[in-house]
Design a protein around this motif. Structure first.
Motif, mmCIF file in Angstrom:
data_model
loop_
_atom_site.group_PDB
_atom_site.id
_atom_site.type_symbol
_atom_site.label_atom_id
_atom_site.label_comp_id
_atom_site.label_asym_id
_atom_site.label_seq_id
_atom_site.Cartn_x
_atom_site.Cartn_y
_atom_site.Cartn_z
ATOM 1 N N GLY A 146 75.248 -107.462 -33.278
ATOM 2 C CA GLY A 146 75.293 -108.045 -34.666
ATOM 3 C C GLY A 146 76.764 -107.297 -35.195
ATOM 4 N N THR A 149 77.102 -101.656 -38.519
ATOM 5 C CA THR A 149 76.173 -100.837 -39.851
ATOM 6 C C THR A 149 76.609 -99.349 -39.401
ATOM 7 O OG1 THR A 149 73.770 -101.086 -40.482
ATOM 8 C CG2 THR A 149 74.643 -100.987 -38.051
ATOM 9 N N LEU A 154 70.314 -97.443 -38.640
ATOM 10 C CA LEU A 154 69.733 -97.859 -37.316
ATOM 11 C C LEU A 154 68.270 -96.624 -37.156
ATOM 12 C CD1 LEU A 154 72.487 -98.044 -34.945
ATOM 13 C CD2 LEU A 154 70.729 -100.345 -35.415
ATOM 14 N N ARG A 174 76.463 -100.632 -34.419
ATOM 15 C CA ARG A 174 76.832 -102.478 -34.897
ATOM 16 C C ARG A 174 74.744 -102.626 -35.064
ATOM 17 N NH1 ARG A 174 81.200 -105.124 -34.557
ATOM 18 N NH2 ARG A 174 82.601 -104.373 -33.723
ATOM 19 N N GLN A 175 74.264 -103.457 -35.702
ATOM 20 C CA GLN A 175 72.767 -104.298 -35.758
ATOM 21 C C GLN A 175 72.271 -104.703 -34.162
ATOM 22 O OE1 GLN A 175 71.260 -104.692 -38.391
ATOM 23 N NE2 GLN A 175 72.100 -104.553 -40.110
ATOM 24 N N THR A 177 70.929 -107.313 -32.834
ATOM 25 C CA THR A 177 70.391 -108.412 -33.267
ATOM 26 C C THR A 177 69.271 -109.430 -31.563
ATOM 27 O OG1 THR A 177 72.723 -108.885 -32.807
ATOM 28 C CG2 THR A 177 72.004 -109.307 -34.989
ATOM 29 N N TYR A 180 66.040 -107.902 -32.570
ATOM 30 C CA TYR A 180 65.311 -108.444 -33.730
ATOM 31 C C TYR A 180 64.751 -109.901 -32.835
ATOM 32 C CZ TYR A 180 67.873 -105.455 -36.721
ATOM 33 O OH TYR A 180 69.003 -104.938 -37.312
ATOM 34 N N MET A 225 73.363 -113.323 -37.789
ATOM 35 C CA MET A 225 73.720 -112.050 -37.879
ATOM 36 C C MET A 225 74.978 -111.540 -36.668
ATOM 37 S SD MET A 225 69.519 -110.452 -38.269
ATOM 38 C CE MET A 225 70.426 -108.954 -38.475
#
Length: 270
Positions: A146, A149, A154, A174-175, A177, A180, A225
């Motif tokens: 994503g 960040t 994190l 980075r997110q 994702t 998730y 995202m």
């Protein structure tokens, strides 16, 4: 590749590079096949049908997953046609694979006179497991991530250090994702595995429809995202549109079949 990132190549056989991506997907597929074969036997279907479905369906699903991705990135692949077959560089779409596998399943069931809905019920948890594991293949390749960040964010998720390190991509955190979506499917898989054998809970076809409701919901939000989405047009993500379509179809099918059709209970089939 960043210094702390994991090497996406597991080992070499001569000049042939064996990627973790392929190993992870293969292991997920193996466990999924074993799980489906056991459930098929329990539901009165010869487990050889599952093997045949996998032997034909997996190659077709991979081809369709790649074609799906290539179609929506056509300008790049027209300019670089040699990249089309290089799936180890990333670029396969889960929805494309699902479409390919679904077509093979329909043909096999029709030819062998097997209930399509029952076979879908048996296959759905294994597909879900494949999606859970497959996202960790994306993790090894540092893809399906994503937006930027912070390290603090994190760390606030209490992630293992190796996950945080792998999320440092192109000079920024980075997110995750991929994580998730994987965890969303873990919850969905656990629920399905616990509930599918409950007496008079699921009608035939409803294990599959439950999957078809659960997965698109998670995918819709996670897709929003991601920074590597495929687009129909600017601002319109392919996977989000398809998620909404599948969700609506699944809900309508679930309601219609309950109200209008006499169906056996999934747990009663042996």
């Amino acid at each position: 590749m960043d210094l702390l990132a994991l090497n996406p190549i597991s080992f070499n056989i001569g000049s042939l590079e064996i990627h973790w991506y392929g190993i992870i997907i293969a292991l997920g597929a193996l466990v999924g096949v074993i799980m489906a074969m056991r459930e098929a036997t329990r539901r009165g279907i010869d487990s050889d049908n599952i093997l045949d479905l996998v032997l034909i369906g997996v190659p077709v699903a991979l081809i369709c997953a790649r074609l799906y991705y290539v179609i929506f990135e056509l300008p790049f692949y027209l300019a670089n046609p040699s990249e089309i077959i290089k799936i180890w560089h990333g670029g396969i779409a889960i929805y494309g694979g699902l479409i390919g596998g679904f077509i093979v399943l329909l043909i096999l069931c029709k030819r062998r006179k097997i209930s399509i809905w029952l076979m879908l019920d048996i296959a759905a948890p294994s597909v879900m497991l494949g999606q859970i594991v497959g996202r960790w293949g994306n993790f090894m390749n540092q893809e399906a991530f994503g937006a930027k960040t912070s390290l603090d964010f994190l760390q606030s998720l209490h992630l293992p250090h190796f996950v945080i390190d792998q999320m440092f991509i192109n000079g920024a955190y980075r997110q995750p994702t991929f994580l998730y979506e994987s965890m969303w499917n873990v919850v969905g898989l656990i629920l399905i595995l616990i509930l599918r054998h409950r007496k008079q809970l699921y009608k035939v076809g409803e294990v599959f429809l439950s999957y078809l409701i659960w997965y698109p919901i998670g995918r819709f939000f996670v897709e929003g995202m991601r920074t590597d989405s495929l687009y129909i047009m600017p601002g319109v993500r392919v996977s989000q549109i398809l998620s909404v379509i599948l969700l609506v179809i699944a809900i309508i099918a679930l309601i219609y079949r309950r109200k209008k059709m006499e169906l056996p209970w999934y747990s009663d089939l042996k």
